[in-house]
Write a protein that holds these residues in place. Structure first.
Motif, PDB file in Angstrom:
ATOM      1  N   TRP A 251       0.861  -1.173   0.000  1.00  0.00           N
ATOM      2  CA  TRP A 251       0.000   0.000   0.000  1.00  0.00           C
ATOM      3  C   TRP A 251       0.903   1.230   0.000  1.00  0.00           C
ATOM      4  O   TRP A 251       1.024   1.932   0.989  1.00  0.00           O
ATOM      5  CB  TRP A 251      -0.884  -0.041   1.256  1.00  0.00           C
ATOM      6  CG  TRP A 251      -2.057   0.863   1.183  1.00  0.00           C
ATOM      7  CD1 TRP A 251      -2.310   1.812   0.254  1.00  0.00           C
ATOM      8  CD2 TRP A 251      -3.151   0.889   2.102  1.00  0.00           C
ATOM      9  NE1 TRP A 251      -3.490   2.431   0.521  1.00  0.00           N
ATOM     10  CE2 TRP A 251      -4.035   1.896   1.651  1.00  0.00           C
ATOM     11  CE3 TRP A 251      -3.484   0.185   3.257  1.00  0.00           C
ATOM     12  CZ2 TRP A 251      -5.215   2.192   2.318  1.00  0.00           C
ATOM     13  CZ3 TRP A 251      -4.649   0.493   3.911  1.00  0.00           C
ATOM     14  CH2 TRP A 251      -5.520   1.481   3.438  1.00  0.00           C
ATOM     15  N   ASP A 252       1.520   1.496  -1.166  1.00  0.00           N
ATOM     16  CA  ASP A 252       2.575   2.510  -1.145  1.00  0.00           C
ATOM     17  C   ASP A 252       2.066   3.936  -1.051  1.00  0.00           C
ATOM     18  O   ASP A 252       2.792   4.824  -0.654  1.00  0.00           O
ATOM     19  CB  ASP A 252       3.568   2.360  -2.294  1.00  0.00           C
ATOM     20  CG  ASP A 252       2.975   1.689  -3.488  1.00  0.00           C
ATOM     21  OD1 ASP A 252       1.744   1.542  -3.501  1.00  0.00           O
ATOM     22  OD2 ASP A 252       3.716   1.287  -4.388  1.00  0.00           O
ATOM     23  N   THR A 253       0.774   4.145  -1.388  1.00  0.00           N
ATOM     24  CA  THR A 253       0.292   5.521  -1.274  1.00  0.00           C
ATOM     25  C   THR A 253       0.268   5.983   0.184  1.00  0.00           C
ATOM     26  O   THR A 253       0.459   7.157   0.476  1.00  0.00           O
ATOM     27  CB  THR A 253      -1.134   5.656  -1.867  1.00  0.00           C
ATOM     28  OG1 THR A 253      -1.900   4.553  -1.394  1.00  0.00           O
ATOM     29  CG2 THR A 253      -1.087   5.676  -3.374  1.00  0.00           C
ATOM     30  N   VAL A 254       0.029   5.062   1.068  1.00  0.00           N
ATOM     31  CA  VAL A 254      -0.033   5.452   2.482  1.00  0.00           C
ATOM     32  C   VAL A 254       1.276   5.170   3.204  1.00  0.00           C
ATOM     33  O   VAL A 254       1.831   6.028   3.882  1.00  0.00           O
ATOM     34  CB  VAL A 254      -1.188   4.706   3.197  1.00  0.00           C
ATOM     35  CG1 VAL A 254      -1.245   5.113   4.662  1.00  0.00           C
ATOM     36  CG2 VAL A 254      -2.507   4.996   2.505  1.00  0.00           C
ATOM     37  N   PHE A 255       1.777   3.939   3.025  1.00  0.00           N
ATOM     38  CA  PHE A 255       2.918   3.513   3.844  1.00  0.00           C
ATOM     39  C   PHE A 255       4.261   3.619   3.122  1.00  0.00           C
ATOM     40  O   PHE A 255       5.272   3.193   3.664  1.00  0.00           O
ATOM     41  CB  PHE A 255       2.714   2.084   4.334  1.00  0.00           C
ATOM     42  CG  PHE A 255       1.472   1.925   5.159  1.00  0.00           C
ATOM     43  CD1 PHE A 255       1.373   2.536   6.402  1.00  0.00           C
ATOM     44  CD2 PHE A 255       0.403   1.183   4.687  1.00  0.00           C
ATOM     45  CE1 PHE A 255       0.223   2.390   7.162  1.00  0.00           C
ATOM     46  CE2 PHE A 255      -0.737   1.036   5.461  1.00  0.00           C
ATOM     47  CZ  PHE A 255      -0.842   1.643   6.692  1.00  0.00           C
ATOM     48  N   GLY A 256       4.244   4.122   1.906  1.00  0.00           N
ATOM     49  CA  GLY A 256       5.516   4.278   1.217  1.00  0.00           C
ATOM     50  C   GLY A 256       6.087   3.005   0.631  1.00  0.00           C
ATOM     51  O   GLY A 256       7.219   3.005   0.158  1.00  0.00           O
ATOM     52  N   GLY A 257       5.332   1.913   0.670  1.00  0.00           N
ATOM     53  CA  GLY A 257       5.754   0.662   0.048  1.00  0.00           C
ATOM     54  C   GLY A 257       7.070   0.149   0.593  1.00  0.00           C
ATOM     55  O   GLY A 257       7.433   0.425   1.736  1.00  0.00           O
ATOM     56  N   ALA A 258       7.781  -0.584  -0.272  1.00  0.00           N
ATOM     57  CA  ALA A 258       9.035  -1.196   0.163  1.00  0.00           C
ATOM     58  C   ALA A 258      10.093  -0.140   0.464  1.00  0.00           C
ATOM     59  O   ALA A 258      11.034  -0.388   1.214  1.00  0.00           O
ATOM     60  CB  ALA A 258       9.536  -2.160  -0.891  1.00  0.00           C
ATOM     61  N   ALA A 259       9.951   1.040  -0.126  1.00  0.00           N
ATOM     62  CA  ALA A 259      10.939   2.096   0.114  1.00  0.00           C
ATOM     63  C   ALA A 259      10.813   2.666   1.516  1.00  0.00           C
ATOM     64  O   ALA A 259      11.738   3.280   2.031  1.00  0.00           O
ATOM     65  CB  ALA A 259      10.763   3.208  -0.919  1.00  0.00           C
TER      66      ALA A 259
END
Lengths: 414, 268
Positions: free
Chosen positions: A219-227
Motif C-alpha cells: 500500500w505505497d500511497t499510504v505507507f511508502g511501500g518497500a521504500a
C-alpha cells in the motif's frame, strides 16, 4: 566405558559421513583425486571429543535431576544467586542502585565528540529489551504463543512516522498514541483467536504478522511501500537543537526510562490479581475458567498489554532510526524476541532483560565472526533447551505475608 | 433424611440430555439439590456422571434440558450454555476428577485464583497500586490462608502445588473452589487415589465444610463407604440414564442398583 565405546561409534559414523566432503577432493587442474586422510583423522578426534563431553554432561545432568527429585523441598536446599539476591532486600536494592547508576552514566562513558556508536548500539538493544518485556506478558505470563509480535512494533513505528510526517505531530504526543495503537491492534487480533490454543494460535499470529508486512509493502500511497518512510523527525527536546551525539544520548535516556517503566508495570501486574489470572490461564485454561476467571477478558488484556509496549517502543524506533521500511519487521525479528523470552526464562523479568541484551549486543560486537553468527546462535539455542529448558533465570515463586502472629502459633514459629 | 420440600431448593436439573455426535452420554437426567444437603451421584465407570457435571458447570452446553440455579436471596437463573466463569460467579464451584491445579503457582496462589471473581482490582488499579487495591489484595491473601488452614495445608502455603501429595492436591482443589464463595459445591471423585486414612479425613472435612461454609454439596464418588456415610440422598446413573434415587438405605436395597454394580445377569 560405555561412553568411550559410544563416542568411538559416533566418531566413526561422522568420519564416514564427512568422507566425500572432507577427504575426497578432485583437483580440476591436474585432473586427479586427492585423498586428504589427515582431515578424516581431525573429524574423528573432534567428533569423539564432542560426543564424549556431550554424554558426560547429559549424565551429570541426569544425576542432578535424580538428586533433586529425591529431595522433598529442592528449592529450599540450594538457593541460586538470584534467589539469594531477592531474599535480601538490602543487597538487592544496592545492586539495583548500582545497575541504575551505571545505566545513567553509560552514554557519557562510551561516547566522545563525534563517536557515539556504542550509544546507538545500546539504544537498539534497549528497544529490544522493552520488546522482550512486552512479549513476556503475552507468552511468558499468559502462555499465549505469539509468533507475530513484531507486527505491533511496526504498528507503533508507522503510527509515529505517518502522524509526524502528515500532521507534524511531536514525538511526545505520538509516544502514547503509538502504544495505544499497538494495544488496539492487539485487541483486534485477540478477538478472532480467543478460542485457539498452542500451535493453532502460533500459526494465526504468524499469519497476522505476514499480513501486516504485506500491507505495508504494497500500500505505497499510504505507507511508502518497500521504500518505506524517510526523514522521520527525531525526538524533540523542548525545541532545543541537539547535536548528533546529544540526540543519541537523549534517545538513550528515553528508552532507558521506558525500560524502567516496563519493568515497574510488569512487576506490579505480575504480583496482582491480573497477573495471577494470566498465570492461571497459562497453567490450565479449563480450571481457570471454572474458577471464575473470565477467559476472554484475561486473554485480551494480555494481548493488549503486550502489544502496548511494542507500539510504544516502535515510536522510539522510528524516531531513532529516522527511517523505517517493512524490512525492519520480519519474521526473524519476531523469532528473535521470542528467543529472548524463552532463553531468559518464561515470565522472569530479569532473565528476559539479560537475554535481550545478550542476543542484541553479542552479534553487534562479534562482527568479526559475522559469518558464523547464526551458527553460534543456533548451537546456543539447542544447548540451552537441552541443559536449561527453564531459561537463564527461573521465574521465582512469590512468598506472601499472611498474618505473622497467626502463622507463628499455627505452625510453631517456623 | 429424605428430600424435604420445605427446605429451599438450590439447583434444579430436569431432562438433561447430552449428545456427542451419535453417542448419548447423558439421557434425560433430573436432579434437585436442597439447602444444606450432601447429595451423591454414583454409577459404574462411563455412566455419564462427569459429563453431567460438565453440563451443569458450563464446560459443555447440554443438547436438551434445563439447568436452573436458585441462589439464596437472588432470582433463579437458567444457566444452560452460560460460560463456566459466569456460573462460578453465581455461586457454583467445582473440583475435577483428574486434578487440575496450577502446578507452577504456589499453593496460596492457587486458592487466590478462586478469589478472582470476588475481587475487582482493574489493570489501572494494579499498576498504580492504590490503597483499595492493596486492601483487596490483603483480604484475598487472608481469606485464602484461612481456607488453607481449614483443609490443613497452611504449612505448605508457599510450596509449588505440583510438589504436593495426591491427597493434598485434592484438598487444595476443594479450598480453591471454596474461595469462590459458593453456595453449591460440586466434587468430582474427591477420594480417588486416596488411602483409607486420607479418605476417612476427607469424610470429616466434607461434613465440616457443609456446616461451616453453609454449602450444599454434590459429589461423584466410587468409594461406597464414604458415599453411604455422608450423603443424605443418592442418585444412581447407568449408561447415561438415571436408574434410581433415594436415601443410602433405599439405594443399598434397590435391586436395579445391585444389578448395575454387581452385574447379576446380562441384559437381554
Amino acid at each position: 566405558m560405555t561412553h568411550v565405546k559410544r563416542s568411538l561409534g559416533i566418531a566413526l559414523w561422522f568420519m564416514f559421513l564427512t568422507l566425500p566432503l572432507m577427504v575426497v577432493r578432485v583437483n580440476t587442474v591436474s585432473r586427479e583425486i586427492e585423498w586428504r586422510w589427515h582431515n578424516m583423522a581431525l573429524v574423528g578426534i573432534c567428533a569423539f571429543a564432542i560426543a564424549w563431553f556431550w554424554q558426560f554432561s547429559i549424565e551429570r545432568r541426569m544425576s542432578k535431576l535424580a538428586q533433586v527429585s529425591n529431595d522433598k523441598h529442592p528449592e529450599l536446599k540450594k538457593p541460586t544467586w538470584t534467589q539469594r539476591l531477592a531474599a535480601d532486600p538490602v543487597l538487592s536494592r544496592r545492586v539495583l542502585i548500582a545497575v541504575g547508576a551505571l545505566a545513567m552514566v553509560f552514554p557519557w562513558l562510551v561516547s566522545t565528540g563525534q563517536n557515539f556508536y556504542h550509544v546507538n548500539v545500546m539504544v537498539s538493544a534497549l528497544i529490544f529489551v522493552v520488546l522482550g518485556l512486552g512479549l513476556n506478558i503475552t507468552v511468558g505470563l499468559a502462555g499465549l504463543l505469539d509468533l507475530g509480535y513484531i507486527a505491533f512494533f511496526a504498528v507503533g513505528a508507522y503510527t509515529y512516522a505517518l502522524l509526524a510526517k502528515t500532521f507534524g505531530m511531536g514525538f511526545w504526543t505520538c509516544l502514547p498514541l503509538g502504544g495505544l495503537m499497538g494495544a488496539l491492534f492487539g485487541v483486534v487480533l485477540g478477538f478472532p483467536i480467543l478460542r485457539l490454543r498452542g500451535d493453532y494460535l502460533a500459526i494465526v499470529t504468524l499469519g497476522f504478522a505476514s499480513i501486516t508486512k504485506i500491507v505495508l509493502e504494497n500500500w505505497d500511497t499510504v505507507f511508502g511501500g518497500a521504500a518505506g518512510i524517510a526523514n522521520i523527525p527525531r525526538p524533540d527536546f523542548f525545541g532545543v537543537e541537539l547535536t548528533g551525539r546529544e540526540k543519541a544520548v537523549y534517545t538513550y535516556y528515553i528508552v532507558l526510562g521506558l525500560v524502567a517503566l516496563a519493568v515497574l508495570v510488569t512487576t506490579r501486574l505480575k504480583n496482582s490479581r491480573i497477573g495471577r489470572a494470566w498465570m492461571a490461564l497459562r497453567e490450565d485454561e479449563i480450571a481457570c475458567v471454572a474458577m471464575g476467571v473470565d477467559m476472554a477478558r484475561t486473554k485480551l488484556s494480555a494481548y493488549a498489554l503486550g502489544a502496548f509496549w511494542a507500539g510504544l517502543v516502535g515510536v522510539v524506533f522510528a524516531a531513532h532510526n529516522n527511517f523505517i521500511n517493512p524490512d525492519s519487521f520480519t519474521f526473524m525479528d519476531s523469532a528473535m524476541i521470542l528467543a529472548m523470552v524463552v532463553l531468559g526464562g518464561m515470565g522472569s523479568i530479569l532473565g528476559v532483560i539479560i537475554a535481550a541484551l545478550a542476543l542484541k549486543l553479542m552479534p553487534e560486537y562479534l562482527r568479526a565472526f559475522a559469518e558464523y553468527r547464526m551458527l553460534v546462535f543456533g548451537a546456543v539455542m539447542v544447548l540451552m533447551m537441552i541443559f536449561r529448558p527453564q531459561g537463564l533465570i527461573n521465574d521465582m515463586r512469590r512468598k506472601y505475608e499472611y498474618d505473622t502472629a497467626e502463622r507463628e502459633d499455627d505452625d510453631g514459629g517456623k | 433424611m429424605a428430600a424435604n420440600d420445605e427446605r429451599k431448593k438450590l439447583l434444579e436439573v430436569s431432562g438433561l440430555t447430552m449428545d456427542f455426535g451419535g453417542l448419548r452420554a447423558v439421557d434425560n437426567v433430573g436432579l434437585d439439590i436442597y439447602e444444606g444437603e450432601i447429595v451423591a451421584l454414583i454409577g459404574p465407570n462411563g455412566a455419564g456422571k462427569t459429563t453431567f457435571f460438565n453440563c451443569v458447570t458450563g464446560i459443555y452446553e447440554p443438547t436438551r434440558g434445563d439447568v436452573k440455579m436458585l441462589p439464596p436471596g437472588r432470582p433463579a437463573r437458567r444457566i444452560n450454555g452460560m460460560k463456566p466463569n459466569r456460573i462460578t460467579e453465581l455461586g457454583m464451584a467445582r473440583t475435577f476428577q483428574n486434578i487440575r491445579l496450577f502446578p507452577a503457582m504456589t499453593v496460596l496462589e492457587n486458592v487466590m485464583i478462586g478469589r478472582h471473581c470476588r475481587t475487582s482490582t482493574s489493570i489501572v488499579d494494579a499498576i498504580f497500586g492504590g490503597r483499595k487495591a492493596a486492601a483487596e489484595e490483603r483480604e484475598s491473601i487472608d481469606k485464602s490462608y484461612q481456607l488453607l488452614k481449614k483443609v490443613g495445608l497452611a504449612e505448605v502455603a508457599d510450596e509449588f502445588s505440583r510438589n504436593l501429595s495426591y491427597g493434598a492436591q485434592r484438598r487444595l482443589e476443594i479450598a480453591r473452589a471454596l474461595a469462590t464463595d459458593p453456595f453449591l459445591l460440586l466434587l468430582d471423585e474427591p477420594a480417588a487415589g486416596m488411602n483409607p486414612q486420607e479418605t476417612h479425613e476427607l469424610d470429616a472435612l466434607i461434613t465440616r465444610i457443609r456446616a461451616e461454609e453453609k454449602v450444599a454439596i454434590l459429589l461423584i464418588e466410587h468409594d461406597m463407604k464414604l458415599v453411604m456415610n455422608i450423603s443424605d440422598r443418592i442418585y444412581v446413573m447407568e449408561y447415561g440414564k438415571e436408574i434410581a434415587q433415594g436415601t443410602p438405605q433405599q439405594i443399598k436395597e434397590n435391586p436395579k442398583v445391585i444389578e448395575a454394580y454387581l452385574g447379576e445377569e446380562a441384559h437381554a
